[in-house]
Motif scaffolding. Structure first.
Motif, PDB file in Angstrom:
ATOM      1  N   ARG A  74       1.593  13.416   2.037  1.00  0.00           N
ATOM      2  CA  ARG A  74       1.596  11.959   1.935  1.00  0.00           C
ATOM      3  C   ARG A  74       1.259  11.324   3.269  1.00  0.00           C
ATOM      4  O   ARG A  74       1.738  11.746   4.314  1.00  0.00           O
ATOM      5  N   ARG A  75       0.414  10.312   3.248  1.00  0.00           N
ATOM      6  CA  ARG A  75       0.112   9.573   4.471  1.00  0.00           C
ATOM      7  C   ARG A  75       1.246   8.600   4.774  1.00  0.00           C
ATOM      8  O   ARG A  75       2.020   8.233   3.894  1.00  0.00           O
ATOM      9  N   PRO A  76       1.355   8.168   6.036  1.00  0.00           N
ATOM     10  CA  PRO A  76       2.467   7.267   6.399  1.00  0.00           C
ATOM     11  C   PRO A  76       2.446   5.981   5.585  1.00  0.00           C
ATOM     12  O   PRO A  76       1.377   5.462   5.232  1.00  0.00           O
ATOM     13  N   GLY A  77       3.624   5.467   5.279  1.00  0.00           N
ATOM     14  CA  GLY A  77       3.737   4.231   4.527  1.00  0.00           C
ATOM     15  C   GLY A  77       3.530   3.013   5.409  1.00  0.00           C
ATOM     16  O   GLY A  77       3.299   3.119   6.626  1.00  0.00           O
ATOM     17  N   PRO A  78       3.632   1.820   4.841  1.00  0.00           N
ATOM     18  CA  PRO A  78       3.408   0.596   5.615  1.00  0.00           C
ATOM     19  C   PRO A  78       4.519   0.342   6.619  1.00  0.00           C
ATOM     20  O   PRO A  78       5.645   0.824   6.479  1.00  0.00           O
ATOM     21  N   LEU A 130       9.154   2.296   9.368  1.00  0.00           N
ATOM     22  CA  LEU A 130       8.132   2.647   8.373  1.00  0.00           C
ATOM     23  C   LEU A 130       8.791   2.846   7.015  1.00  0.00           C
ATOM     24  O   LEU A 130       9.938   3.306   6.928  1.00  0.00           O
ATOM     25  N   ILE A 131       8.051   2.526   5.971  1.00  0.00           N
ATOM     26  CA  ILE A 131       8.471   2.882   4.619  1.00  0.00           C
ATOM     27  C   ILE A 131       8.126   4.352   4.407  1.00  0.00           C
ATOM     28  O   ILE A 131       6.963   4.748   4.525  1.00  0.00           O
ATOM     29  N   VAL A 132       9.131   5.176   4.114  1.00  0.00           N
ATOM     30  CA  VAL A 132       8.914   6.623   4.037  1.00  0.00           C
ATOM     31  C   VAL A 132       8.959   7.161   2.615  1.00  0.00           C
ATOM     32  O   VAL A 132       8.391   8.219   2.333  1.00  0.00           O
ATOM     33  N   ARG A 133       9.625   6.465   1.707  1.00  0.00           N
ATOM     34  CA  ARG A 133       9.702   6.971   0.342  1.00  0.00           C
ATOM     35  C   ARG A 133      10.218   5.868  -0.571  1.00  0.00           C
ATOM     36  O   ARG A 133      10.678   4.818  -0.106  1.00  0.00           O
ATOM     37  N   ASP A 191       0.856  -1.180   0.000  1.00  0.00           N
ATOM     38  CA  ASP A 191       0.000   0.000   0.000  1.00  0.00           C
ATOM     39  C   ASP A 191       0.897   1.237   0.000  1.00  0.00           C
ATOM     40  O   ASP A 191       1.122   1.874   1.020  1.00  0.00           O
ATOM     41  N   LEU A 192       1.435   1.562  -1.179  1.00  0.00           N
ATOM     42  CA  LEU A 192       2.363   2.669  -1.328  1.00  0.00           C
ATOM     43  C   LEU A 192       1.693   3.823  -2.069  1.00  0.00           C
ATOM     44  O   LEU A 192       0.961   3.609  -3.035  1.00  0.00           O
ATOM     45  N   ASP A 193       1.960   5.035  -1.608  1.00  0.00           N
ATOM     46  CA  ASP A 193       1.457   6.234  -2.274  1.00  0.00           C
ATOM     47  C   ASP A 193       2.564   7.281  -2.250  1.00  0.00           C
ATOM     48  O   ASP A 193       2.680   8.058  -1.316  1.00  0.00           O
ATOM     49  N   PHE A 194       3.385   7.287  -3.288  1.00  0.00           N
ATOM     50  CA  PHE A 194       4.520   8.205  -3.348  1.00  0.00           C
ATOM     51  C   PHE A 194       4.376   9.168  -4.533  1.00  0.00           C
ATOM     52  O   PHE A 194       5.359   9.626  -5.097  1.00  0.00           O
ATOM     53  N   THR A 195       3.138   9.457  -4.913  1.00  0.00           N
ATOM     54  CA  THR A 195       2.898  10.400  -6.005  1.00  0.00           C
ATOM     55  C   THR A 195       2.694  11.818  -5.488  1.00  0.00           C
ATOM     56  O   THR A 195       2.546  12.734  -6.289  1.00  0.00           O
ATOM     57  N   ARG A 196       2.681  11.998  -4.174  1.00  0.00           N
ATOM     58  CA  ARG A 196       2.447  13.317  -3.595  1.00  0.00           C
ATOM     59  C   ARG A 196       3.700  13.816  -2.886  1.00  0.00           C
ATOM     60  O   ARG A 196       4.642  13.075  -2.660  1.00  0.00           O
ATOM     61  N   ARG A 197       3.647  15.086  -2.506  1.00  0.00           N
ATOM     62  CA  ARG A 197       4.736  15.669  -1.726  1.00  0.00           C
ATOM     63  C   ARG A 197       4.720  15.080  -0.320  1.00  0.00           C
ATOM     64  O   ARG A 197       3.705  14.560   0.154  1.00  0.00           O
ATOM     65  N   ASN A 198       5.866  15.178   0.360  1.00  0.00           N
ATOM     66  CA  ASN A 198       5.971  14.599   1.698  1.00  0.00           C
ATOM     67  C   ASN A 198       4.945  15.171   2.661  1.00  0.00           C
ATOM     68  O   ASN A 198       4.433  14.470   3.525  1.00  0.00           O
TER      69      ASN A 198
END
Length: 401
Positions: free
Chosen positions: A238-242, A260-263, A228-235
Protein backbone atom coordinates in the motif's frame (compact mmCIF):
# COMPACT_ATOMS: atom_id res chain seq x y z
CA UNK A 1 -71.31 106.54 12.14
CA UNK A 2 -67.57 106.38 11.53
CA UNK A 3 -67.13 104.11 14.54
CA UNK A 4 -69.75 101.75 13.06
CA UNK A 5 -68.70 101.81 9.42
CA UNK A 6 -64.93 101.49 9.95
CA UNK A 7 -64.96 98.01 11.57
CA UNK A 8 -67.43 96.79 8.97
CA UNK A 9 -65.15 98.08 6.23
CA UNK A 10 -62.12 96.34 7.73
CA UNK A 11 -64.00 93.06 7.97
CA UNK A 12 -65.24 93.28 4.39
CA UNK A 13 -61.74 94.07 3.14
CA UNK A 14 -60.27 91.05 4.98
CA UNK A 15 -63.00 88.79 3.66
CA UNK A 16 -62.43 89.90 0.08
CA UNK A 17 -58.66 89.48 0.44
CA UNK A 18 -59.02 85.97 1.86
CA UNK A 19 -61.40 85.00 -0.93
CA UNK A 20 -58.95 86.35 -3.50
CA UNK A 21 -56.06 84.31 -1.99
CA UNK A 22 -58.10 81.11 -1.97
CA UNK A 23 -59.43 81.70 -5.46
CA UNK A 24 -56.02 82.36 -6.97
CA UNK A 25 -53.91 79.66 -5.11
CA UNK A 26 -51.45 77.69 -7.31
CA UNK A 27 -52.35 74.11 -8.30
CA UNK A 28 -49.92 71.41 -6.95
CA UNK A 29 -49.14 68.46 -9.23
CA UNK A 30 -49.30 64.90 -7.79
CA UNK A 31 -45.98 63.00 -8.29
CA UNK A 32 -45.54 59.30 -7.43
CA UNK A 33 -42.55 58.49 -5.16
CA UNK A 34 -39.51 57.15 -7.02
CA UNK A 35 -38.09 53.80 -5.73
CA UNK A 36 -34.29 53.66 -5.43
CA UNK A 37 -32.65 50.32 -6.49
CA UNK A 38 -31.00 48.61 -3.50
CA UNK A 39 -27.29 49.09 -2.98
CA UNK A 40 -25.59 45.68 -3.03
CA UNK A 41 -22.12 44.23 -2.52
CA UNK A 42 -20.97 41.73 -5.13
CA UNK A 43 -18.12 39.46 -6.15
CA UNK A 44 -17.20 38.09 -9.53
CA UNK A 45 -17.30 34.27 -9.64
CA UNK A 46 -14.20 32.66 -11.13
CA UNK A 47 -13.56 28.89 -11.23
CA UNK A 48 -10.60 27.65 -9.19
CA UNK A 49 -8.77 24.43 -8.47
CA UNK A 50 -9.53 23.61 -4.84
CA UNK A 51 -8.33 20.80 -2.61
CA UNK A 52 -11.40 19.36 -0.91
CA UNK A 53 -10.01 18.63 2.53
CA UNK A 54 -12.12 16.64 4.98
CA UNK A 55 -12.64 17.79 8.56
CA UNK A 56 -13.19 15.36 11.42
CA UNK A 57 -12.32 14.89 15.10
CA UNK A 58 -11.23 12.16 17.48
CA UNK A 59 -9.46 11.10 20.67
CA UNK A 60 -5.71 10.46 20.78
CA UNK A 61 -4.67 6.94 21.85
CA UNK A 62 -1.27 5.19 22.00
CA UNK A 63 -0.60 2.76 19.19
CA UNK A 64 0.94 0.33 21.69
CA UNK A 65 -0.52 0.04 25.20
CA UNK A 66 -0.15 -3.08 27.36
CA UNK A 67 -0.58 -4.52 30.83
CA UNK A 68 2.96 -5.34 31.98
CA UNK A 69 2.90 -8.60 33.97
CA UNK A 70 5.41 -10.63 35.97
CA UNK A 71 6.51 -14.02 34.62
CA UNK A 72 7.99 -15.32 37.89
CA UNK A 73 7.19 -14.93 41.58
CA UNK A 74 9.30 -12.92 43.99
CA UNK A 75 9.62 -9.94 46.29
CA UNK A 76 10.23 -6.54 44.72
CA UNK A 77 13.77 -5.49 45.71
CA UNK A 78 14.33 -2.42 43.50
CA UNK A 79 12.21 -0.04 41.44
CA UNK A 80 13.31 2.47 38.83
CA UNK A 81 12.88 6.08 40.08
CA UNK A 82 10.58 6.82 37.12
CA UNK A 83 8.46 3.71 37.61
CA UNK A 84 5.52 5.88 38.68
CA UNK A 85 2.41 7.13 36.92
CA UNK A 86 3.60 9.55 34.24
CA UNK A 87 7.22 8.43 34.34
CA UNK A 88 9.26 7.98 31.16
CA UNK A 89 11.54 5.03 30.44
CA UNK A 90 13.84 3.90 27.62
CA UNK A 91 13.68 0.61 25.75
CA UNK A 92 15.53 -2.15 27.61
CA UNK A 93 15.81 -0.17 30.84
CA UNK A 94 15.48 -2.20 34.07
CA UNK A 95 12.34 -1.00 35.82
CA UNK A 96 11.71 -3.72 38.42
CA UNK A 97 14.09 -6.15 40.16
CA UNK A 98 12.80 -9.19 42.05
CA UNK A 99 14.62 -11.20 44.72
CA UNK A 100 16.79 -13.63 42.65
CA UNK A 101 18.15 -15.94 45.40
CA UNK A 102 15.69 -18.78 44.84
CA UNK A 103 16.42 -18.68 41.13
CA UNK A 104 20.19 -18.56 41.66
CA UNK A 105 19.85 -21.74 43.71
CA UNK A 106 17.74 -23.32 40.96
CA UNK A 107 20.43 -22.49 38.41
CA UNK A 108 23.14 -24.06 40.60
CA UNK A 109 21.05 -27.21 41.09
CA UNK A 110 20.39 -27.44 37.34
CA UNK A 111 24.11 -27.08 36.61
CA UNK A 112 24.84 -29.91 39.06
CA UNK A 113 22.26 -32.17 37.43
CA UNK A 114 23.72 -31.35 34.04
CA UNK A 115 27.20 -32.29 35.22
CA UNK A 116 25.82 -35.55 36.66
CA UNK A 117 24.05 -36.32 33.36
CA UNK A 118 27.24 -35.71 31.40
CA UNK A 119 29.18 -37.99 33.76
CA UNK A 120 26.52 -40.67 33.47
CA UNK A 121 26.54 -40.44 29.68
CA UNK A 122 30.33 -40.73 29.58
CA UNK A 123 30.16 -43.76 31.86
CA UNK A 124 27.48 -45.43 29.73
CA UNK A 125 29.46 -44.77 26.57
CA UNK A 126 32.53 -46.39 28.14
CA UNK A 127 30.51 -49.38 29.36
CA UNK A 128 28.88 -49.76 25.95
CA UNK A 129 32.27 -49.72 24.26
CA UNK A 130 33.60 -52.33 26.69
CA UNK A 131 30.55 -54.56 26.18
CA UNK A 132 30.96 -54.36 22.41
CA UNK A 133 34.62 -55.33 22.66
CA UNK A 134 33.89 -58.28 24.98
CA UNK A 135 31.15 -59.57 22.69
CA UNK A 136 33.43 -59.40 19.71
CA UNK A 137 36.07 -61.40 21.65
CA UNK A 138 33.89 -63.97 23.40
CA UNK A 139 30.38 -63.88 22.12
CA UNK A 140 28.64 -65.94 19.51
CA UNK A 141 25.69 -65.09 17.28
CA UNK A 142 23.97 -61.75 17.24
CA UNK A 143 24.12 -59.65 20.45
CA UNK A 144 21.00 -58.15 21.99
CA UNK A 145 20.66 -54.32 22.43
CA UNK A 146 20.74 -54.80 26.19
CA UNK A 147 24.03 -56.70 25.91
CA UNK A 148 25.56 -53.77 24.05
CA UNK A 149 24.11 -51.22 26.57
CA UNK A 150 22.12 -49.46 23.88
CA UNK A 151 19.01 -48.72 26.08
CA UNK A 152 21.25 -47.49 28.88
CA UNK A 153 23.10 -45.22 26.46
CA UNK A 154 19.84 -43.80 25.05
CA UNK A 155 18.57 -43.14 28.57
CA UNK A 156 21.77 -41.32 29.49
CA UNK A 157 21.57 -39.14 26.39
CA UNK A 158 17.91 -38.30 27.07
CA UNK A 159 18.70 -37.39 30.66
CA UNK A 160 21.49 -35.12 29.39
CA UNK A 161 19.07 -33.27 27.10
CA UNK A 162 16.59 -32.95 29.95
CA UNK A 163 19.31 -31.56 32.23
CA UNK A 164 20.35 -29.07 29.55
CA UNK A 165 16.72 -27.93 29.08
CA UNK A 166 16.28 -27.67 32.84
CA UNK A 167 19.35 -25.43 33.07
CA UNK A 168 18.07 -23.24 30.25
CA UNK A 169 14.73 -22.87 32.02
CA UNK A 170 16.42 -22.09 35.34
CA UNK A 171 18.57 -19.41 33.72
CA UNK A 172 15.50 -18.00 31.92
CA UNK A 173 13.58 -17.74 35.19
CA UNK A 174 16.61 -16.08 36.76
CA UNK A 175 16.73 -13.51 33.95
CA UNK A 176 13.05 -12.77 34.49
CA UNK A 177 13.87 -11.41 37.93
CA UNK A 178 15.11 -8.30 36.10
CA UNK A 179 12.15 -6.79 34.29
CA UNK A 180 13.28 -4.68 31.32
CA UNK A 181 11.10 -2.20 29.44
CA UNK A 182 9.92 -3.77 26.15
CA UNK A 183 9.92 -0.36 24.42
CA UNK A 184 10.51 3.31 25.07
CA UNK A 185 7.39 4.65 26.70
CA UNK A 186 5.59 6.00 29.69
CA UNK A 187 3.88 4.58 32.77
CA UNK A 188 0.13 5.05 32.73
CA UNK A 189 -0.56 3.33 36.08
CA UNK A 190 1.70 1.57 38.62
CA UNK A 191 0.31 -1.29 40.75
CA UNK A 192 3.29 -2.36 42.91
CA UNK A 193 5.82 -0.94 45.38
CA UNK A 194 9.00 -1.96 47.20
CA UNK A 195 8.55 -5.15 49.20
CA UNK A 196 5.50 -6.23 47.25
CA UNK A 197 5.45 -9.97 46.54
CA UNK A 198 4.32 -10.60 43.00
CA UNK A 199 2.92 -13.78 41.51
CA UNK A 200 3.38 -15.05 37.95
CA UNK A 201 0.85 -13.31 35.71
CA UNK A 202 0.23 -10.43 38.15
CA UNK A 203 -0.10 -7.00 36.50
CA UNK A 204 2.74 -4.71 37.53
CA UNK A 205 1.77 -1.61 35.56
CA UNK A 206 -0.08 -0.25 32.56
CA UNK A 207 2.43 1.22 30.08
CA UNK A 208 2.34 2.61 26.56
CA UNK A 209 4.88 3.39 23.86
CA UNK A 210 5.68 7.01 23.03
CA UNK A 211 6.96 6.45 19.49
CA UNK A 212 3.56 6.74 17.74
CA UNK A 213 0.04 7.79 18.73
CA UNK A 214 -3.18 7.16 16.82
CA UNK A 215 -6.46 8.99 16.28
CA UNK A 216 -9.66 7.32 15.03
CA UNK A 217 -11.39 9.77 12.70
CA UNK A 218 -14.99 9.20 11.55
CA UNK A 219 -15.74 10.13 7.92
CA UNK A 220 -19.02 9.92 6.04
CA UNK A 221 -19.63 8.26 2.69
CA UNK A 222 -19.67 11.67 1.01
CA UNK A 223 -16.36 12.62 2.62
CA UNK A 224 -14.76 9.35 1.55
CA UNK A 225 -15.24 10.41 -2.08
CA UNK A 226 -12.95 13.39 -1.44
CA UNK A 227 -10.14 11.31 0.08
CA UNK A 228 -7.40 9.55 -1.83
CA UNK A 229 -7.62 6.28 0.11
CA UNK A 230 -6.42 2.87 -1.05
CA UNK A 231 -6.92 0.24 1.64
CA UNK A 232 -7.70 -2.74 -0.60
CA UNK A 233 -4.11 -4.01 -0.51
CA UNK A 234 -1.79 -5.41 2.12
CA UNK A 235 0.28 -2.97 4.15
CA UNK A 236 3.48 -3.96 2.34
CA UNK A 237 1.99 -3.05 -1.07
CA UNK A 238 0.00 0.00 0.00
CA UNK A 239 1.20 3.50 -0.80
CA UNK A 240 1.17 6.12 1.98
CA UNK A 241 -2.19 7.63 2.81
CA UNK A 242 -3.07 11.34 2.81
CA UNK A 243 -1.59 13.81 5.25
CA UNK A 244 -3.67 14.83 8.25
CA UNK A 245 -3.29 17.92 10.42
CA UNK A 246 -4.46 17.80 14.03
CA UNK A 247 -5.23 20.80 16.20
CA UNK A 248 -6.13 21.31 19.85
CA UNK A 249 -6.12 24.22 22.28
CA UNK A 250 -3.47 23.85 25.00
CA UNK A 251 -3.43 26.63 27.57
CA UNK A 252 -5.55 28.82 25.34
CA UNK A 253 -3.09 28.49 22.42
CA UNK A 254 -3.88 26.31 19.42
CA UNK A 255 -1.25 23.63 18.85
CA UNK A 256 -0.86 21.61 15.65
CA UNK A 257 0.58 18.20 14.80
CA UNK A 258 1.08 16.43 11.48
CA UNK A 259 0.53 12.76 10.66
CA UNK A 260 -0.65 10.30 8.02
CA UNK A 261 -3.74 8.21 7.45
CA UNK A 262 -2.41 4.64 7.69
CA UNK A 263 -5.48 2.42 7.57
CA UNK A 264 -9.23 2.18 7.84
CA UNK A 265 -11.22 -0.05 10.13
CA UNK A 266 -12.78 -3.22 8.80
CA UNK A 267 -16.43 -2.14 8.88
CA UNK A 268 -18.80 0.80 8.85
CA UNK A 269 -20.22 1.69 12.26
CA UNK A 270 -23.75 0.28 12.54
CA UNK A 271 -25.03 3.10 14.75
CA UNK A 272 -23.67 6.09 12.85
CA UNK A 273 -23.07 4.81 9.32
CA UNK A 274 -19.54 6.28 9.44
CA UNK A 275 -16.23 4.66 8.54
CA UNK A 276 -13.32 5.26 10.91
CA UNK A 277 -9.91 5.93 9.39
CA UNK A 278 -6.83 5.83 11.61
CA UNK A 279 -4.22 8.58 11.63
CA UNK A 280 -0.74 8.06 13.05
CA UNK A 281 1.48 10.83 14.40
CA UNK A 282 5.12 9.73 14.86
CA UNK A 283 7.25 11.15 17.66
CA UNK A 284 4.43 13.01 19.44
CA UNK A 285 6.90 14.06 22.16
CA UNK A 286 9.52 15.19 19.64
CA UNK A 287 11.21 18.62 19.62
CA UNK A 288 9.40 19.70 16.44
CA UNK A 289 6.23 20.30 18.47
CA UNK A 290 5.79 22.98 21.11
CA UNK A 291 3.46 20.69 23.08
CA UNK A 292 3.33 16.85 23.10
CA UNK A 293 0.29 15.11 21.68
CA UNK A 294 -0.92 13.31 24.79
CA UNK A 295 -3.22 10.26 24.83
CA UNK A 296 -6.76 11.18 25.77
CA UNK A 297 -6.68 14.60 24.09
CA UNK A 298 -9.62 15.60 21.90
CA UNK A 299 -8.34 16.98 18.59
CA UNK A 300 -9.83 18.44 15.46
CA UNK A 301 -8.49 16.98 12.24
CA UNK A 302 -8.23 18.08 8.65
CA UNK A 303 -7.40 15.35 6.15
CA UNK A 304 -5.82 16.25 2.83
CA UNK A 305 -8.37 15.67 0.08
CA UNK A 306 -8.36 15.38 -3.68
CA UNK A 307 -7.99 18.42 -5.91
CA UNK A 308 -11.03 19.41 -7.96
CA UNK A 309 -11.06 21.97 -10.75
CA UNK A 310 -13.89 24.25 -11.81
CA UNK A 311 -14.98 25.05 -8.26
CA UNK A 312 -16.40 28.47 -7.36
CA UNK A 313 -15.43 29.72 -3.92
CA UNK A 314 -18.06 32.11 -2.52
CA UNK A 315 -18.46 33.88 0.83
CA UNK A 316 -21.05 32.46 3.20
CA UNK A 317 -23.44 35.40 2.60
CA UNK A 318 -23.64 34.68 -1.11
CA UNK A 319 -25.64 31.44 -0.76
CA UNK A 320 -28.85 31.02 1.25
CA UNK A 321 -30.10 27.94 3.06
CA UNK A 322 -31.96 26.82 -0.07
CA UNK A 323 -28.63 26.71 -1.93
CA UNK A 324 -29.59 29.67 -4.09
CA UNK A 325 -27.55 32.72 -5.08
CA UNK A 326 -28.49 36.12 -6.50
CA UNK A 327 -26.80 36.78 -9.85
CA UNK A 328 -26.66 40.19 -11.55
CA UNK A 329 -26.74 40.40 -15.39
CA UNK A 330 -25.17 43.04 -17.62
CA UNK A 331 -28.21 45.32 -17.20
CA UNK A 332 -27.89 45.11 -13.41
CA UNK A 333 -30.98 43.00 -13.07
CA UNK A 334 -31.22 40.43 -10.29
CA UNK A 335 -31.82 36.73 -11.04
CA UNK A 336 -32.29 33.92 -8.52
CA UNK A 337 -30.03 30.99 -9.41
CA UNK A 338 -30.09 27.44 -8.02
CA UNK A 339 -26.55 26.16 -7.31
CA UNK A 340 -24.87 22.80 -6.86
CA UNK A 341 -23.15 23.20 -3.51
CA UNK A 342 -20.28 20.81 -2.89
CA UNK A 343 -20.09 21.74 0.77
CA UNK A 344 -20.34 24.62 3.21
CA UNK A 345 -17.44 25.38 5.53
CA UNK A 346 -16.96 27.77 8.41
CA UNK A 347 -15.84 30.64 6.18
CA UNK A 348 -16.77 29.75 2.61
CA UNK A 349 -19.10 27.84 0.29
CA UNK A 350 -17.74 25.60 -2.46
CA UNK A 351 -19.99 25.53 -5.53
CA UNK A 352 -19.59 22.90 -8.21
CA UNK A 353 -22.27 24.03 -10.67
CA UNK A 354 -24.91 26.62 -11.44
CA UNK A 355 -22.54 29.48 -12.20
CA UNK A 356 -20.54 30.56 -15.24
CA UNK A 357 -17.09 32.11 -15.16
CA UNK A 358 -17.22 35.87 -14.69
CA UNK A 359 -20.79 36.09 -13.41
CA UNK A 360 -21.48 38.67 -10.70
CA UNK A 361 -22.91 37.28 -7.45
CA UNK A 362 -24.51 39.41 -4.74
CA UNK A 363 -23.05 38.92 -1.26
CA UNK A 364 -25.25 41.38 0.65
CA UNK A 365 -27.63 44.31 0.52
CA UNK A 366 -30.88 42.68 -0.64
CA UNK A 367 -33.59 42.25 1.97
CA UNK A 368 -36.27 40.72 -0.26
CA UNK A 369 -35.16 39.31 -3.61
CA UNK A 370 -37.52 39.71 -6.59
CA UNK A 371 -36.69 38.18 -9.96
CA UNK A 372 -35.68 40.90 -12.41
CA UNK A 373 -35.41 43.74 -9.91
CA UNK A 374 -32.80 46.44 -10.55
CA UNK A 375 -29.80 46.82 -8.26
CA UNK A 376 -26.85 49.15 -7.98
CA UNK A 377 -23.33 48.39 -6.88
CA UNK A 378 -21.47 49.86 -3.97
CA UNK A 379 -19.53 53.02 -4.87
CA UNK A 380 -20.98 52.83 -8.38
CA UNK A 381 -18.56 50.04 -9.36
CA UNK A 382 -19.82 48.49 -12.59
CA UNK A 383 -17.02 45.91 -12.83
CA UNK A 384 -16.42 44.25 -9.45
CA UNK A 385 -13.26 42.30 -8.83
CA UNK A 386 -13.18 38.52 -8.54
CA UNK A 387 -14.39 37.12 -5.23
CA UNK A 388 -11.88 36.87 -2.46
CA UNK A 389 -10.42 33.39 -2.03
CA UNK A 390 -11.29 32.18 1.46
CA UNK A 391 -8.27 30.68 3.23
CA UNK A 392 -8.14 27.54 5.39
CA UNK A 393 -8.38 27.60 9.15
CA UNK A 394 -5.90 24.77 9.65
CA UNK A 395 -2.15 25.21 8.99
CA UNK A 396 -1.05 25.94 5.43
CA UNK A 397 0.11 22.74 3.74
CA UNK A 398 0.50 23.88 0.18
CA UNK A 399 -1.99 23.42 -2.63
CA UNK A 400 -5.01 24.50 -0.59
CA UNK A 401 -6.90 27.51 -1.73
Amino acid sequence: MLKILLPILVLLTGAVGAFAIVAHRPTLGVQAPRAEPPLVSVVRAEPQTVRLNVRSQGIVTPRTEIDWVAEVAGKVMRLHPDFIAGGFFAAGETLVSLDPRDYDQAVAAAEARLAEARRRLAQEEAEAEQARSEWQALGEGRPTPLTLHEPQLAEARAKLKAAEAELIKARLNRSRCELHAPFAGRVLANHIGLGHYVQPGETLARIYATDVVEVRLPVSTEQQANLDLDFTRRNADRRPGPTVWLAAAVGGVEQRWEGLIVRSEARVDDATGLLHVVAEVPEPYGPKYAQPLLPGMFVKAEIEGREQSGVFVLPLGAVNTSQEALVVDAERRLHIRRLTVLRSEADRVLVGGGLAAGEVVITGGVQVAVEGMAVRFEAGDSSPEAGEKVGRIMPDTGGNQ
